[in-house]
Design a protein around this motif. Structure first.
Motif, PDB file in Angstrom:
ATOM      1  N   LYS A 114     108.994 -32.199  10.163  1.00  0.00           N
ATOM      2  CA  LYS A 114     109.317 -31.990  11.562  1.00  0.00           C
ATOM      3  C   LYS A 114     109.936 -30.611  11.737  1.00  0.00           C
ATOM      4  CE  LYS A 114     110.062 -36.839  12.727  1.00  0.00           C
ATOM      5  NZ  LYS A 114     111.023 -37.867  13.215  1.00  0.00           N
ATOM      6  N   LYS A 116     109.634 -26.556  14.107  1.00  0.00           N
ATOM      7  CA  LYS A 116     108.858 -25.626  14.917  1.00  0.00           C
ATOM      8  C   LYS A 116     108.205 -24.522  14.087  1.00  0.00           C
ATOM      9  CE  LYS A 116     111.672 -26.202  19.110  1.00  0.00           C
ATOM     10  NZ  LYS A 116     110.556 -26.699  19.942  1.00  0.00           N
ATOM     11  N   GLU A 122     106.335 -31.194  16.030  1.00  0.00           N
ATOM     12  CA  GLU A 122     107.268 -31.898  16.913  1.00  0.00           C
ATOM     13  C   GLU A 122     106.688 -33.231  17.373  1.00  0.00           C
ATOM     14  OE1 GLU A 122     108.385 -29.122  20.099  1.00  0.00           O
ATOM     15  OE2 GLU A 122     110.393 -29.156  19.208  1.00  0.00           O
ATOM     16  N   TYR A 123     105.489 -33.196  17.975  1.00  0.00           N
ATOM     17  CA  TYR A 123     104.856 -34.415  18.472  1.00  0.00           C
ATOM     18  C   TYR A 123     103.380 -34.438  18.056  1.00  0.00           C
ATOM     19  CZ  TYR A 123     109.023 -34.508  21.401  1.00  0.00           C
ATOM     20  OH  TYR A 123     110.317 -34.499  21.843  1.00  0.00           O
ATOM     21  N   SER A 125      99.760 -35.610  17.531  1.00  0.00           N
ATOM     22  CA  SER A 125      99.025 -36.598  18.319  1.00  0.00           C
ATOM     23  C   SER A 125      97.702 -37.006  17.703  1.00  0.00           C
ATOM     24  CB  SER A 125      98.758 -36.048  19.728  1.00  0.00           C
ATOM     25  OG  SER A 125      98.004 -34.843  19.672  1.00  0.00           O
ATOM     26  N   ASP A 139      99.278 -30.886  17.240  1.00  0.00           N
ATOM     27  CA  ASP A 139     100.678 -31.103  17.621  1.00  0.00           C
ATOM     28  C   ASP A 139     100.851 -30.692  19.081  1.00  0.00           C
ATOM     29  OD1 ASP A 139     103.396 -31.442  17.732  1.00  0.00           O
ATOM     30  OD2 ASP A 139     103.882 -29.613  16.647  1.00  0.00           O
ATOM     31  N   ARG A 140     101.019 -31.676  19.967  1.00  0.00           N
ATOM     32  CA  ARG A 140     101.181 -31.365  21.387  1.00  0.00           C
ATOM     33  C   ARG A 140     102.591 -30.871  21.695  1.00  0.00           C
ATOM     34  NH1 ARG A 140     103.238 -35.783  24.504  1.00  0.00           N
ATOM     35  NH2 ARG A 140     103.576 -37.687  23.285  1.00  0.00           N
ATOM     36  N   GLY A 141     103.518 -31.025  20.756  1.00  0.00           N
ATOM     37  CA  GLY A 141     104.863 -30.491  20.960  1.00  0.00           C
ATOM     38  C   GLY A 141     104.900 -28.987  20.804  1.00  0.00           C
ATOM     39  N   ASN A 142     104.291 -28.493  19.733  1.00  0.00           N
ATOM     40  CA  ASN A 142     104.229 -27.053  19.476  1.00  0.00           C
ATOM     41  C   ASN A 142     102.942 -26.411  19.963  1.00  0.00           C
ATOM     42  OD1 ASN A 142     106.769 -26.790  18.146  1.00  0.00           O
ATOM     43  ND2 ASN A 142     105.891 -27.689  16.298  1.00  0.00           N
ATOM     44  N   ASN A 143     102.070 -27.204  20.602  1.00  0.00           N
ATOM     45  CA  ASN A 143     100.797 -26.705  21.135  1.00  0.00           C
ATOM     46  C   ASN A 143     100.008 -25.922  20.071  1.00  0.00           C
ATOM     47  OD1 ASN A 143     100.846 -27.748  23.813  1.00  0.00           O
ATOM     48  ND2 ASN A 143      99.897 -25.855  24.518  1.00  0.00           N
TER      49      ASN A 143
END
Length: 350
Positions: A114, A116, A122-123, A125, A139-143
């Motif tokens: 986990k 950045k 982060e998330y 998917s 990873d939709r958190g860090n795009n």
């Protein structure tokens, strides 16, 4: 406590096509697109096997003491490489997110953490294994989309130049498929959309969408999952929505609509078990404002989900129970879907 586990299956052919008279599969053309219409009775080809049984090979049980020690707490997604190695994505497991097992179910190593930084998430998917045996994580958190070797070495990362995606993957021809959300300006509906994008993240085509009311502003909401489902084979994309009936669209990787698959289906009323389990999802006080706005339909959607195997066969899970209480009657569409066979497969809590 409910046991959490992953079970790997092998598929064995058990019955050859029957000889009784049956209705054939119909083909029609609508707006220049071929539509395959399948009836309730599966079409059986006498020269090919049409029924399957799934046999358990091994279990990865999350209540095993050794797996608890390595931090594997849940199984959200998994995929298998060409050697049979299994890669499990477990975002809630603590320090490590990816856990590798061999083709016998023996734990090999964890990787990806986990955060950045490079190779961190982060998330996450989506997880897939591509044709090069690379582990691809969205990873939709860090795009971003990260590529790892089968040994867990970070190979490259691609920044996703699109806002607010919910998931998606790169395709073998360089294009991307992404799922994202929109809200009507009035706020009265939620919209989920799956679209195709080129290598520069320019939108090529919208493939499918699902719309459903927003219960927060007073609208009642049918107590089903309103799934927008998509899957890929080596050269095709499949999409479907529960609210559109039993229809699945088939595209190529350039976004051309190749055909639609339609199926007659039995209408199944929601069981008391389903109602109880559905409402358990909204027991938190956070849902006090909307809990009484759900209502159960007279019949369930035509299917719950589907998946595609490496040969392009499409397995569709319905709400119709089989003879065994842990089985569902499901349908399998062959890659050139001119025939259907009936299968049963066990559904396990992951």
């Amino acid at each position: 406590m409910m046991r959490k586990y992953l079970i790997i299956f092998s598929i064995f052919l058990i019955l050859w096509g029957c000889g009784k008279k049956q209705r054939g599969v119909e083909r029609i053309i609508e707006d220049g697109v071929e539509v395959i219409i399948n009836h309730l009775e599966p079409f059986r080809n006498k020269s090919e096997p049409s029924d399957f049984i799934l046999e358990k090979e091994f279990t990865i049980d999350l209540e095993r003491e050794d797996l608890a020690k390595i931090g594997l707490a849940n199984i959200e997604l998994f995929d298998v490489d060409s050697e049979g190695n299994i890669y499990i994505l477990s975002p809630r497991s603590g320090e490590n997110l990816i856990f590798k097992f061999d083709n016998k179910g023996n734990f090999i190593k964890p990787f990806a953490r986990k955060g950045k930084g490079p190779g961190e998430f982060e998330y996450p998917s989506d997880l897939i294994i591509n044709s090069k045996n690379e582990i691809v994580i969205t990873d939709r958190g860090n795009n971003k989309i990260s590529f790892f070797s089968k040994d867990g070495v970070l190979l490259k990362e691609i920044k996703i130049l699109l806002p607010e995606i919910r998931g998606g993957i790169p395709l073998e021809n360089g294009n991307y498929i992404f799922l994202y959300s929109e809200t009507k300006p009035s706020g009265e509906k939620f919209i989920h959309i799956v679209s195709l994008f080129d290598p520069n993240f320019n939108k090529i085509k919208e493939l499918d969408r699902a719309e459903f009311p927003n219960p927060i502003i007073g609208r009642r909401l049918e107590a089903t999952f309103h799934n927008l489902i998509w899957g890929i084979s080596k050269d095709k994309i499949f999409t479907g929505t529960q609210d559109a009936g039993y229809e699945i669209k088939v595209y190529d990787f350039k976004g051309n609509l190749l055909r639609k698959i339609r199926k007659e289906y039995k209408k199944i009323p929601p069981s008391e078990e389903y109602k109880k389990n559905y409402m358990k999802l909204f027991e938190s006080p956070l849902f006090d404002r909307i809990r009484d706005k759900f209502y159960f339909p007279k019949s369930m959607p035509p299917f719950h989900s589907f998946l595609v195997d490496e040969k392009g066969r499409l397995y569709v899970m319905t709400y119709e129970r089989g003879e065994n209480p842990d089985e569902y009657l499901s349908l399998i569409h062959i890659s050139e879907p001119t025939r259907l066979g009936m299968i049963s497969y066990a559904v396990f809590c992951l």
